[in-house]
Design a protein around this motif. Structure first.
Motif, mmCIF file in Angstrom:
data_model
loop_
_atom_site.group_PDB
_atom_site.id
_atom_site.type_symbol
_atom_site.label_atom_id
_atom_site.label_comp_id
_atom_site.label_asym_id
_atom_site.label_seq_id
_atom_site.Cartn_x
_atom_site.Cartn_y
_atom_site.Cartn_z
ATOM 1 N N HIS A 52 0.839 -1.207 0.000
ATOM 2 C CA HIS A 52 0.000 0.000 0.000
ATOM 3 C C HIS A 52 0.869 1.251 0.000
ATOM 4 O O HIS A 52 0.574 2.230 -0.701
ATOM 5 N N GLY A 53 1.923 1.231 0.787
ATOM 6 C CA GLY A 53 2.823 2.379 0.812
ATOM 7 C C GLY A 53 3.518 2.590 -0.514
ATOM 8 O O GLY A 53 3.686 3.728 -0.972
ATOM 9 N N SER A 135 -6.583 8.168 -0.189
ATOM 10 C CA SER A 135 -5.264 7.874 0.369
ATOM 11 C C SER A 135 -5.095 8.520 1.741
ATOM 12 O O SER A 135 -4.594 7.896 2.689
ATOM 13 N N LEU A 139 -4.477 6.557 5.330
ATOM 14 C CA LEU A 139 -3.320 6.867 6.159
ATOM 15 C C LEU A 139 -3.755 7.382 7.529
ATOM 16 O O LEU A 139 -3.232 6.956 8.571
ATOM 17 N N PHE A 176 4.249 0.330 5.928
ATOM 18 C CA PHE A 176 3.641 1.314 5.024
ATOM 19 C C PHE A 176 4.659 2.398 4.662
ATOM 20 O O PHE A 176 4.841 2.730 3.484
ATOM 21 N N LEU A 177 5.316 2.960 5.661
ATOM 22 C CA LEU A 177 6.299 4.020 5.410
ATOM 23 C C LEU A 177 7.491 3.483 4.614
ATOM 24 O O LEU A 177 8.005 4.169 3.715
ATOM 25 N N HIS A 180 6.491 3.235 1.030
ATOM 26 C CA HIS A 180 6.352 4.543 0.386
ATOM 27 C C HIS A 180 7.713 5.171 0.100
ATOM 28 O O HIS A 180 7.932 5.748 -0.977
ATOM 29 N N ARG A 183 9.303 3.698 -2.914
ATOM 30 C CA ARG A 183 8.536 3.812 -4.154
ATOM 31 C C ARG A 183 9.387 4.242 -5.354
ATOM 32 O O ARG A 183 9.200 3.710 -6.456
#
Length: 336
Positions: A52-53, A135, A139, A176-177, A180, A183
């Motif tokens: 998801h991140g 989003s 979060l 999650f972080l 991200h 990414r």
């Protein structure tokens, strides 16, 4: 088979969820196998939030963040109006306590991401704003849902505990972080393999559902819950969805939002995330209670998809009729 399910607006994933519940009811994991299944489910959830991140686009958030008034309204519906309705339902006399708690819990959850954006796009809404709203909701839900749960559910009976906060930080927020921040390096891979990684997403949820229902069945879930109560949950879910959609539509008009933004409010404001709700329930509640608590969420998940699919197609048809009725642009006159 897929064509029939599409005509009936039934998500094939629902059949997998029902099958998983059936398997857990007949063959729940016990003893050492329960520990193994729980460990695999925890790892799957960490991977789910990592993905998801990695999917979260910073540019999409920047592009959509300009509509801050819209996003605040969506958040007010998601984390304000919904919980008020949930508290009212929990007060209904005679409803099985764990199911009543489950209904309240689902009203505390954030919005979905994929389906909210997809329905907004089909209906001709502001897709960039939908990406931002959905989003942000997901979060924020990692923090807001546990706080609301402690305020309205767990905190009333056992006091606030730091253990769920630590578990959420380690199992959900950190992956999650990490996803991200990685990414820029893995975003292309995630996009190219969206279908395969989507299977990982859904498989993780099925694992959690299996372990949760297995523990609940061992504790006597199906001796406590009747078919009549399940039917009542379905009716209440439909009623909550209808109230939220009507309220969101009226609020969008009262605030002067353009049609494209009202569509965002309609679809992002009315959803509740199964993908976020199931892992959070596993963290916030004892294992034996999770199965009953996520039952209302599973009902609401399918109902929201069916209703929103119909509404999105209706709004898309209205767009086509409006475009067809609009006068054709006149060609500029030729110079002499």
């Amino acid at each position: 088979m897929k064509g029939l399910l599409a005509r009936l607006n039934i998500d094939p994933y629902l059949l997998l969820l029902v099958g998983t519940v059936g398997l857990a009811s007949v063959l729940p994991a016990r003893g050492i196998w329960a520990g193994i299944a729980g460990g695999v489910a925890d790892a799957g959830i960490a991977l789910l939030f990592f993905l998801h991140g990695a999917k979260l686009s910073r540019q999409a958030l920047v592009d959509g963040a300009r509509a801050w008034k819209l996003h605040l309204t969506v958040a007010a519906v998601t984390f304000g109006l919904f919980p008020v309705l949930g508290l009212g339902i929990r007060a209904i006399p005679g409803l099985e306590p764990s199911l009543a708690t489950g209904v309240l819990f689902l009203t505390l959850l954030p919005s979905t991401v994929q389906s909210s954006i997809a329905f907004t796009a089909i209906a001709g809404g502001n897709v960039a704003a939908a990406v931002c709203s959905a989003s942000f909701s997901n979060l924020a839900g990692i923090f807001i849902t546990p706080l609301l749960t402690a305020l309205f559910i767990t905190g009333q009976s056992q006091g606030f505990s730091a253990d769920p906060v630590l578990t959420i930080a380690v199992q959900l927020l950190l992956p999650f972080l990490a996803g991200h921040f990685l990414r820029p390096w893995i975003g292309g891979f995630v996009t190219r393999n969206k279908k395969v990684l989507g299977t990982v997403d859904r498989g993780s949820i099925l694992l959690v559902v299996y372990t949760a229902f297995g523990a609940a069945v061992i504790e006597g879930l199906w001796q406590k819950v009747t078919l009549g109560e399940l039917a009542l949950i379905a009716v209440l879910s439909l009623a909550v969805l209808a109230v939220v959609m009507v309220a969101g539509t009226l609020a969008g008009k009262a605030l002067g939002f353009p049609r494209e933004d009202r569509i965002v409010l309609l679809f992002c404001g009315s959803k509740k995330s199964l993908a976020t709700g199931v892992p959070l329930a596993g963290v916030l509640f004892p294992a034996a209670q999770v199965g009953a608590i996520i039952l209302p969420l599973m009902f609401f998940h399918q109902i929201q998809l069916m209703v929103c699919a119909v509404l999105a197609r209706k709004l898309a048809a209205e767009n086509e009729r409006a475009a067809a009725a609009a006068p054709a642009p006149t060609a500029p006159a030729a110079s002499a």
